[in-house]
Each structure stands twice: as C-alpha cells, then as structure tokens.
Design an enzyme around this catalytic site. Structure first.
Site, PDB file in Angstrom:
ATOM      1  N   HIS B  44      -1.850  -3.379 -18.941  1.00 55.90           N
ATOM      2  CA  HIS B  44      -2.719  -2.730 -17.967  1.00 55.90           C
ATOM      3  C   HIS B  44      -3.432  -1.518 -18.557  1.00 55.90           C
ATOM      4  CE1 HIS B  44      -3.838  -2.424 -13.718  1.00 55.90           C
ATOM      5  NE2 HIS B  44      -3.865  -1.129 -13.904  1.00 55.90           N
ATOM      6  N   HIS B  90      -6.067  -5.014  -8.169  1.00 59.17           N
ATOM      7  CA  HIS B  90      -4.825  -4.511  -7.598  1.00 59.17           C
ATOM      8  C   HIS B  90      -4.016  -5.702  -7.109  1.00 59.17           C
ATOM      9  CE1 HIS B  90      -3.127  -0.440  -6.208  1.00 59.17           C
ATOM     10  NE2 HIS B  90      -3.257  -0.460  -7.503  1.00 59.17           N
ATOM     11  N   HIS B  92      -1.037  -7.331  -8.289  1.00 65.99           N
ATOM     12  CA  HIS B  92       0.414  -7.365  -8.123  1.00 65.99           C
ATOM     13  C   HIS B  92       0.885  -6.590  -6.897  1.00 65.99           C
ATOM     14  CE1 HIS B  92       0.195  -9.169 -12.074  1.00 65.99           C
ATOM     15  NE2 HIS B  92       1.488  -9.407 -12.064  1.00 65.99           N
ATOM     16  N   ARG B 111     -11.966   6.555  -6.845  1.00 62.22           N
ATOM     17  CA  ARG B 111     -11.726   7.741  -7.690  1.00 62.22           C
ATOM     18  C   ARG B 111     -12.393   7.597  -9.052  1.00 62.22           C
ATOM     19  NH1 ARG B 111      -6.764   7.326  -5.331  1.00 62.22           N
ATOM     20  NH2 ARG B 111      -5.759   6.393  -7.140  1.00 62.22           N
ATOM     21  N   SER B 306       1.893   8.134  -7.386  1.00 62.79           N
ATOM     22  CA  SER B 306       1.448   8.646  -6.087  1.00 62.79           C
ATOM     23  C   SER B 306      -0.072   8.689  -6.090  1.00 62.79           C
ATOM     24  CB  SER B 306       2.003  10.051  -5.851  1.00 62.79           C
ATOM     25  OG  SER B 306       3.391   9.993  -5.667  1.00 62.79           O
ATOM     26  N   GLN B 307      -0.651   8.290  -4.967  1.00 64.97           N
ATOM     27  CA  GLN B 307      -2.104   8.152  -4.882  1.00 64.97           C
ATOM     28  C   GLN B 307      -2.784   9.484  -4.586  1.00 64.97           C
ATOM     29  OE1 GLN B 307      -3.784   4.758  -5.091  1.00 64.97           O
ATOM     30  NE2 GLN B 307      -1.942   4.906  -6.322  1.00 64.97           N
TER      31      GLN B 307
END
Lengths: 237, 747
Positions: B44, B90, B92, B111, B306-307
C-alpha cells in the site's frame, strides 16, 4: 436600493459558498459570511442561514447550533422584523431555536434525497415572497436527509389559518400530489414563516438556483424579494 | 535473528525483508522501527510489487503541472488555474465495515486534494460488488453507498459521477475507489516536501486513538474480513470540513512550508514521506501527540490511522498566526517535532529515542519485486470460445432481451444511488449524474468547464488484460469526449489480486501496458494513482480492475452535450459498424457466459472519432452524444430514448449486413470507438459532410421522436416500457422486505 446580506456560518455549514455566490453573482448585492462566534448583526439588512450539517448534525440537525453565540443576535434581528431566511439546515436551526414553528424529521424514505422539485407559493405576505404571484411555481433543488416537515394537527391548523405556510411541494403545474412530496412532509409543506412573516424557513435551496447553466434561476425570485419589498417600503408604495 | 514468525506476520514482512532491514541498519530494529518498516514496506505504501510496472505509464504532457509522487496530480486548465485530482482505494475496510470504510475512503481522498492547496470541487466513486442476489452484497452495497453519501454530503462536495459493476468475483472483496477533483490557483499549488532545519512539525485535527493500527499493512494481505477486524477507522466529516477551511486559509499565509495528510500508516508515512521528499530529517516526540485514550505506546501512536489529521510544517515565526487560524475553526493542534538536517526520522518518547532510521530506508530502499507473469490456461480457453455455438436471438425475442438487459444491475439506472448523493452543492453542476456519459461542472469566474468520469470494464480485463486496459482508458476518454470535453489526464487505481500469483501478475503487466498504449495514442498522461493488491477472499481473486478516473476540459461550458434524444432529428452512429459478442454483457446476462475476446480496438480510429464528435459539440452543431458500451447499440439507443423521453424509428439493415446478419451481434454486440449522436434536420447534411470528410465510418440509424423505440421488422417497444425496466434495475430487490435494509447515516 442596496441591501447588505449576512450568511450565518456555523461549524459544519456547507451552503455558505452558494449563498454568498447567489447574492453576489445572482443579485449583485453586498454579502458577508458571519462566523458563529460573532455577536452583532447590526450592519445587515437581511439574514440567510444556509444549509449544511452544523455541528455534524450530531444529536439532531440544528439542535446544537441554536446555542451558538451568534443566535442571540439572530433572535434580536428576527424580533426587529427584518427578513430572515433559513434554508435546509438553516430551517432546522430556526425550528430548533423556536423562531419557526414545527420540526423537521428524517425523510420518510430514510434516505438522503438530492433532486430538483417544484414548490408552489402559498403566501405572498412574507418579505421573501412578496413580489411572487399567489400560487407561483418555482423549480428548486433539494438535498437533505431530514426534511420531513412535521406539526401536530392543532399547530398545523393554526399555521394554515394564520397563513404561515409559505411553500408546498407540487407538480410543475402547481397541483398537489403525494408522489411529488419528496420527504413525507405533512400537508406537502416545504416552507413556513413565523406569525409576523419576516422569518421564513424552507427545505429547497434557492441559493443553488441562480443561473440557468446550473439548472435554473428561480431561486433568485426568493432571494431578491426582500430587495423589491425594501424598494416598495423606501418609495412609500 | 531475534524476531519470531508471529511478530513478522503481524507487520507482514518476510524473513528476507527482515534480514535486509538488519543489513541496512547494521543492527536489529527496535519494535517501533519494525512496525514502521512493516507499514512503509507494505504494498500500500511501498508499491514493492507494482513499482516496476507503474514506470511504464506515460506521465508527462503539455498540460501536466504535477505528475505522480505527490499527494495528487495537477493539470493546467487555463486562466491560471489547475485541476488537482486523484483516485484511491478503500477496498479492504469497506469489505468489513462498508459504511465507515467507504466514508473514510472519501475523507482520505479529499485530504489528498486540499493538501495540495486545491478546493475540493467534485467527488466520484467507482464501485464493484458481488451479485445483488446475495444478502451480503446488499448489505455491503447499501453500506458503501450510505457511507459515500454520508461523508461527501456532510463535507458539501458534490458527488457527480462514478460507475458501479456487479460480478461474483467481488462477492467477498468489494472495491471502493474514491476520486476527488479540486481546483487551485496554479501559484498556490503546495507540495509535501519538508524543508528548513528548525521548522516546526504541527499535528492538527483529531486526537490520536487506537483505531486503524497497521491498516496499511492489512490492506496488503488477502482475506480482508479475517484480517481487518479491529483496524477499521471511523470518520468524522464534521471535523474534516473544518480542516478543509482551516488548511486552505493557512495556505494563503507565508508560514507553511509543507502540508501532508495522515492516511495509510498515519504519522509514520506522513513524517517519512515529508522528510524523504524534502531530503531532510524529522524528529517527533510522541509524548506531544494528543491521545484519545491513556496507555498508548509509541508504536500505537506512530501506526494509528485515526482519521481527520494533518501534518503541517511551519516556520517558527509563523506558529502563532497558524495556531490562531486553527483556533478560529475550533481545531486542536500540537507542535510535535521539528525538521532536522541529518535525514533521519527520529521518534522519541520524551527523552527516550524509540526509533531512529534514515527516511530513505523506509522509502527508496523498500525492496522491489519484479515477478514473472504467466497467463492462466483457463483464461486462454475462455477467450477462444467459439461464438457460433451461441444461437442468434430471434426478432420476436429481441424486445424481451432488450428489456431484460435494461433491468440488469450492470446496465440499469443508477438513479436510486445518485439521488442519495448531493450533486448540486457548490452550484457548479452543469450536467448532473447519469444524464450524460460524464458529469460536467463549470469553473466559476471563467467560461470553461470540466468533465469527469470513472470507468473500467473488468470482464474485458479478465478475458484479455492488455485489451481491457486499453479499453478502460479509451472508454473513459470517449465518455469525456461525448460531453464535448478534451481529455486532459487520468488517474488510476489498479485493483488486482495477489501479485505473487503469476496469473495475477500477468494481468497487472498486461493491463498497464494496454492502458499505456491507449494513453499514448490519445495523448493523455497518468498524473496520479494508487495500487490495491491482494484483493482476494478464499481462493478467488477479483477480476482485474484498473479503474480509470479522467478529467477533461471544455473551453466553452455552454457548448456541452448529454445523452437524451430531443426528437425531430436523426440518430447517427459514428464509428465502426461491426460489433462483437466476445466478453459482452449480453453473453453473460443472457447466456451465462464470461467468454470470448473483448472487441478489437483501433486506437487511431478512436482518436479520430472522439475528436470529430468533440468538435461537433464545440462548434454548436450537436448537443446529444452517447457512447455505446455494455449492452451494445440497442442499449445505448434505449438509454438515449429514456433520458430524453423521445422515441426512435430506425432501420438497422446496413448494420446487420456487416455483422454476418446476426441480430444479437448487431443489437447487443459491443465495440470500441462508437458514439451515437443526434442531429437536427437543419444541420444533418452539414454534420454528415464533415464526418465523411474525416474518413470515419458513419451509419444513419433513423429518425428520433415519438413515443416508441422501433427497429423496422425487428422490435417495437414504448419508451415508457424501456424506462420502467431500466429504472427498476437496482431497486427491485428492495421490494423484498426480507432483504431491504435502511441505510445508516443522517443528513
């Protein structure tokens, strides 16, 4: 005549850009975004509370925004009789703040719905509809998940008697039909006003309909109404 | 070697990769370092299986302002403006928790765009699911659609386009690829290159929690459902909206040196990439990072996903101004470190150094695996399928087949999905979702517009990956041309199975080569992208899915086209008359066969067809155009009838003649480089003359208007019947109360 518009912006509002553009590009009038921490609205002639997800719609749409610092000034502005327009989330905020009657519930479909709809003008006694014809049909976009207008039967009767229903969902030719009510609103109600008529809330987005290139400009009929109402007052007509 | 197999499995590194780390470091890595290597050397983040293949893409061109390597690519759209865009997977997370997986996918790609200094202006998404007949698929489908709408609607960014495809290969491993397009002033484009020793590293946004730890690693292994439990992030679009406004305001000040979002591998990858791009070092004290919960270890802080967090490199003298902007938006920020001159990423916990590794070891020294690709015999056999074994459709049955195809999930209306996405906000949407082959948005303050679309036919890619890759790019560009725009560049998301399988590796190589061939022929470079491998569950790999996201430009946005017939004109097919049943939707939906070779594609003809149609639209001669794709000519004509609520009286005799008199091939066969246009009577001769001059084959199909779709001597259906079938494609399953589920999320 020139009027200065304010666009009240809460954290999570997202319709402020369109409201600013509609007034600036569509009407050519001065307009400012006012952040929720401000406390004075003295310099403005008309208020727009735009759509969006103030405070993320957490708890309930509009439930937290009504406690924002700017709201005391909004209440004062409304009490002075000057024009206030709540759009979508702005409508939700105004009902939560008690400035407009009724409540907005989750859409009957339980889904967010984005579409162009027709609404019929039910009263021209508000500064936001004064120049429109009675029964005039406007073509406007909606985009909401919690737009199902609700009022208890007693309240609903009172609103009808006191001419506080401002817009109803309708067909293009102005007929009421349940299939064109996009969210299950009681009595097909799309917008209401306070008893004085100067505070109006509606779920459709007039600020996204200010140019035929993007689907229509009927929204300007509403947003510019206060100008003509203002002009009429100024000329003593 | 001191580590156990279990420890290596947790960070998804092999023994030889571990040995390489020890060799490069000259010592054993600390636990924090090992975790950071695991994330950075994952597929990734590190692209270790795909990097050599990605080099084959053309990445330069006259419009390119920023190619691959940054958070997103950028192209020149005139007027001093840039379109900034990227697509990202996105997959998985969405397989395990579809609502949050899809929502945070949208959050992440947004973002990437505002990190570049661009205002996010449009969202798209490319989705792949198993068959809707399976309850699990319905759960995933409604969750993913709910998450995309829930997040995007809240941000106030219109979701204007995308594509959805259903096939059993995605049953256990759906694909969720989210794309965002932003607009920036060219002189305000920002990069994520840290510089200036002593500059401060500021972390802003959400507090850091234990969610998503090692998400990048787990995105790079098979069986998402088993491996992803407990690593799913939860999105907070409300916070992200504040971050967008604050960061864009911040970039107007002179205080920001670099900005980088925290996505996969969280603080680890953002710090490493910032340092590596700027060839500087970064020191971070994890004790300065605000946490959601007590007792988090430095390892957890560095690998949390964490987003809604951003890393900003700030000049010390500007810190106060920067913090004031964050406070204005009620955002919490911490100064967590500073830029150093030694090229190392040094992580401390107070006084204790817990990791200290040269940034380039995480990035440049990531091992690269060039593998041997071998095509699977089974695919060769399927491709060689003899079409003569399929009996032709009778004229009598053709209307029924047409209605069946219109109602099939891969062809029918997407309106039940697109109406749950806000697509009118920002007041730029000129052509709304599903009204045309691509969406058109205007660029305020100019007379121009942008056209956007995602596309990929995975069945083509499965049966012949080179051809499938070329088709994906060509069709995406054709969609853009059909609304009148000039394709400028693409972004792509390469979704494949396990690259260690030679059959999968072959698919990757071939698909990328096919895409590159089409990119070169059409003059469209690749400016950004993402790779998602290990998309498998059980023993099944997904169909190879190199999704293309494309952006084009209209000089004059008033001159655009959509697909609905207006009536009173002629319908004309521009492009080759011969179609093919190979790899067609018809063959799968009606005969249950995934077989045959995809249609041949003549890239020179493709260029000519697209250019000709684009020019007709730009010159104001036509405003209806629609490409023929899945379902072939009959489906494309039916869609134009439905969208415009106008009929068609046609004769397909000439086309039958070039399709061996096979009705199925004529009506439902597929082909590249084909666009249907509608021309008014007054302009018909001028348009036909011009098309004749350009040497492109054209076929006059008949007259538009009325309420019926007729093919002389073959079929006769009302437009209402067509519309009823088409509209029911994705909603008919909801009529079953056993299977209907409310979509979560508010609005």
């Amino acid at each position: 005549m020139s009027m200065r518009y304010a666009v009240i912006t809460f954290p999570g509002s997202n319709g402020e850009h369109d409201a600013l553009m509609a007034v600036e590009l569509g009407l050519g009038m001065p307009v400012e975004a006012v952040w929720y921490k401000e406390t004075s609205l003295d310099r403005f002639d008309a208020l727009l509370l735009p759509g969006g997800f103030s405070y993320g719609d957490y708890l309930r749409p509009g439930a937290i925004a009504r406690f924002a610092p700017i709201m005391a000034a909004v209440e004062e502005f409304a009490a002075s009789g000057k024009p206030v327009l709540g759009i979508c989330n702005g409508f939700q905020v105004l009902t939560e703040a008690g400035l407009l009657p009724g409540a907005l519930l989750r859409n009957q479909s339980l889904e967010f719905r984005c579409a162009w709809v027709h609404v019929r003008t039910e009263t021209t006694r508000t500064p936001w509809t004064a120049p429109l014809a009675d029964g005039e049909v406007l073509h406007l976009p909606i985009a909401h998940g919690d737009g199902r207008y609700f009022a208890e039967p007693d309240l609903l009767n009172r609103l009808i008697q006191k001419d506080q229903v401002v817009f109803r969902y309708s067909t293009e030719s102005g007929e009421r039909e349940s299939s064109v009510n996009p969210n299950g609103s009681v009595d097909d109600i799309a917008g209401v006003c306070n008893s004085a008529g100067n505070v109006v809330g509606l779920m459709p987005h007039p600020e996204r309909a200010y140019d035929t290139l993007i689907g229509g400009d009927d929204g300007l009929r509403i947003l510019s109404s206060v100008l003509r109402a203002g002009m009429a007052a100024a000329s003593g007509a | 070697m001191q580590v156990t197999a279990e420890v290596l499995a947790e960070v998804a590194l092999t023994e030889s990769e571990y040995a390489l780390i020890v060799e490069k470091l000259g010592r054993e890595p600390t636990p924090v370092e090992l975790g950071m290597f695991g994330a950075m050397w994952s597929e990734h983040c590190g692209y270790k299986n795909s990097r050599p293949i990605l080099k084959r893409f053309p990445t330069t061109g006259e419009h390119v302002l920023q190619g691959p390597g940054e958070n997103a690519g950028a192209v020149d759209i005139g007027d001093g403006l840039a379109a900034v865009f990227k697509i990202e997977s996105h997959n998985h997370p969405s397989a395990v928790e579809p609502y949050q997986g899809a929502a945070t996918g949208v959050g992440g790609i947004v973002r990437d765009i505002f990190t570049m200094g661009a205002r996010p202006t449009a969202l798209l998404n490319s989705l792949r699911f198993g068959p809707l007949t399976e309850p699990r698929t319905r759960y995933l489908f409604s969750g993913v659609v709910g998450g995309i709408g829930g997040y995007g609607n809240c941000l106030g960014i219109p979701t204007v386009s995308g594509d959805i495809f259903f096939h059993s290969s995605y049953a256990g491993n759906p694909l969720v690829n989210a794309m965002c397009v932003g607009i920036a002033r060219q002189d305000q484009l920002t990069t994520a290159e840290a510089s200036g020793v002593g500059n401060l590293v500021v972390l802003v946004g959400a507090d850091t929690g234990r969610d998503g730890i090692q998400g990048a690693t787990f995105a790079s292994v098979v069986n998402p459902e088993a491996s992803h439990r407990g690593v799913i992030q939860v999105g907070n679009p409300f916070l992200e909206k504040l971050l967008i406004e604050a960061c864009l305001e911040l970039l107007q000040t002179p205080h920001v040196v670099a900005m980088q979002d925290l996505g996969a591998a969280g603080l680890t990858s953002s710090a490493v990439e910032c340092a590596s791009r700027g060839t500087v070092g970064i020191e971070i004290d994890v004790d300065k990072v605000s946490r959601r919960e007590k007792g988090m270890t430095p390892y957890e802080v560095m690998l949390s996903e964490s987003q809604e967090r951003m890393l900003v490199v700030v000049r010390p003298e500007g810190l106060e101004s920067v913090q004031q902007i964050f406070e204005y938006y009620d955002l919490h920020s911490d100064v967590i470190g500073h830029v150093t001159d030694d090229g190392n990423v040094r992580i401390t916990s107070g006084e204790e150094v817990v990791a200290n590794v040269p940034a380039r070891l995480y990035t440049d020294e990531c091992p690269v695996y060039t593998r041997e690709g071998v095509e699977k015999k089974a695919v060769q056999t399927l491709r060689a399928f003899e079409m003569s074994a399929i009996p032709d459709v009778s004229a009598q049955d053709s209307a029924g087949v047409l209605l069946k195809l219109l109602k099939s999930p891969n062809i029918g209306s997407r309106e039940s999905v697109t109406r749950t996405y806000d697509h009118t906000i920002l007041s730029n949407t000129v052509v709304a979702p599903i009204k045309a082959d691509a969406a058109v948005i205007r660029v305020k303050g100019t007379g121009s517009g942008l056209a956007v679309k995602t596309d990929c036919n995975p069945r083509y890619c499965y049966l012949e990956p080179f051809s499938g890759g070329a088709h994906a790019v060509a069709e995406a560009a054709r969609n853009i041309s059909c609304v009148g725009a000039q394709p400028l560049a693409i972004t792509n998301c390469l979704n494949f199975g396990n690259p260690e399988d030679p059959g999968v590796y072959y698919q990757m190589q071939q698909a990328v080569d096919g895409m590159s061939a089409a990119c070169n022929a059409l003059g469209i470079p690749v400016i950004s992208g993402n790779v998602s491998l290990y998309n498998e569950s059980g023993d099944t790999a997904i169909f190879p899915t190199p999704t293309v996201g494309i952006v084009g430009r209209l000089d004059n946005v008033d001159r655009h086209a959509s697909m609905g017939f207006q009536g009173g004109g002629a319908a004309i097919l521009v492009g080759p008359g011969e179609a093919s049943l190979g790899a067609s939707e018809y063959l799968e939906e009606v005969h249950g066969k995934t077989a045959g070779a995809p249609p041949e594609i003549d890239l020179e003809l493709e260029v000519k067809v697209q250019r000709a149609v684009r020019q007709l639209i730009a010159d104001g001669l036509i405003n209806v155009a629609h490409d023929t794709s899945e379902g072939g000519l009959a489906i494309a004509l039916a869609e134009s009838c439905i969208q415009g609520r106008a009929g068609l009286e046609s004769d397909l005799g000439e086309l039958l003649a070039v399709n061996n008199q096979r009705l199925d091939q004529t009506l439902f066969g597929e082909a590249a480089s084909r666009i249907i246009i509608e021309v008014s009577r007054e302009r018909e001769s001028a348009v036909l003359d011009r098309l004749h001059e350009s040497g492109i084959p054209i076929w006059r199909l008949g007259a538009t208007g009325g309420e019926r779709f007729r093919v002389t001597g073959i079929l006769d259906v009302t437009v209402d019947e067509l519309a009823a079938s088409w509209s029911a494609a994705l909603t008919s399953y909801r009529e079953d109360p056993e299977t209907s589920q409310p979509v979560p999320g508010r609005g």
